[in-house]
Design a protein around this motif. Sequence first.
Motif, mmCIF file in Angstrom:
data_model
loop_
_atom_site.group_PDB
_atom_site.id
_atom_site.type_symbol
_atom_site.label_atom_id
_atom_site.label_comp_id
_atom_site.label_asym_id
_atom_site.label_seq_id
_atom_site.Cartn_x
_atom_site.Cartn_y
_atom_site.Cartn_z
ATOM 1 N N GLU A 200 0.847 -1.283 0.140
ATOM 2 C CA GLU A 200 0.044 -0.032 0.036
ATOM 3 C C GLU A 200 0.856 1.195 -0.036
ATOM 4 O OE1 GLU A 200 -3.307 0.301 -0.514
ATOM 5 O OE2 GLU A 200 -3.079 -2.111 -0.885
ATOM 6 N N GLN A 201 1.860 1.074 0.642
ATOM 7 C CA GLN A 201 2.893 2.504 0.812
ATOM 8 C C GLN A 201 3.471 2.716 -0.815
ATOM 9 O OE1 GLN A 201 5.307 1.054 4.167
ATOM 10 N NE2 GLN A 201 4.954 2.928 4.951
ATOM 11 N N LYS A 203 2.033 1.683 -3.462
ATOM 12 C CA LYS A 203 0.993 2.513 -4.486
ATOM 13 C C LYS A 203 0.736 3.596 -4.091
ATOM 14 C CE LYS A 203 -1.552 -2.098 -4.552
ATOM 15 N NZ LYS A 203 -2.445 -2.887 -4.157
ATOM 16 N N GLU A 204 0.848 4.174 -2.849
ATOM 17 C CA GLU A 204 0.758 5.551 -2.345
ATOM 18 C C GLU A 204 1.717 6.583 -3.133
ATOM 19 O OE1 GLU A 204 0.327 5.737 1.814
ATOM 20 O OE2 GLU A 204 -1.585 4.730 1.902
ATOM 21 N N TYR A 205 3.109 5.911 -2.932
ATOM 22 C CA TYR A 205 4.358 6.679 -3.644
ATOM 23 C C TYR A 205 3.814 7.043 -4.924
ATOM 24 C CZ TYR A 205 7.311 6.862 0.605
ATOM 25 O OH TYR A 205 7.823 7.011 1.537
ATOM 26 N N LEU A 208 0.899 9.198 -5.871
ATOM 27 C CA LEU A 208 1.287 10.836 -5.760
ATOM 28 C C LEU A 208 2.127 11.413 -6.404
ATOM 29 C CD1 LEU A 208 1.068 13.219 -3.722
ATOM 30 C CD2 LEU A 208 2.464 12.162 -2.321
#
Length: 216
Positions: A200-201, A203-205, A208
């Motif tokens: 999930e981290q 994917k967030e990077y 963004l």
Amino acid sequence: MKFRNRAEAGKILSKELKAFRGKDVIVLAIPRGGVPVGFEIARDFRAPLDLVMSKKIGAPFNPDFAIGAVTWNGAVMLDQAMVDRWQISREYIGGEARRIISEMKATLDDLRVGLGNFPKLYGRTVFIVDDGIVTGATMIAAVEAVRDQGPEEVVIATPVMPAELVEELKYVAPLVYVQAPEDFEAVGEYYQEFETLSDEQVKEYLLLANSSDLVK
């Protein structure tokens, strides 16, 4: 020198890449640790961030002993001397390569949700980024796979690596690094914070970094 975390390492590394400002840059990070480093570079250059994957092929008698590497798009690089020395069969190598490629493609499909098709690299300056280099095998494989897609240039970028690999990797591609200690042991030794990133981290990077606010 110890970096506080991967974000700090990425900011410092980005300054070392100043010679490439003004180029049509795309940042390809090796997951998972390379993603926060690549994020800071992509944000600084206002460039897209995506992923590139390569993994070692382990020997049948010891999976931790690399006899080569394979990339997400099917390129296979072998240490032929080791293959010949240990008489490792083509069947074993082919089977392992297919298994690893299948796993990497599944991982990339999951991590890249929402990004669409893999970006075109032709004519662009590609930074291949990791949070550290240990043996160089997977980085070399990634460089060769990316080079096949016709970029203007491919640049290896990392905060830390062993001094003994500097000349070897400079021969492969332009190399930019922050430090290359003679007594290098492990990448994590050069970070105060070195946590494992979740899917999930990552994917967030990616989402963004590729938002319209950050990419020119």
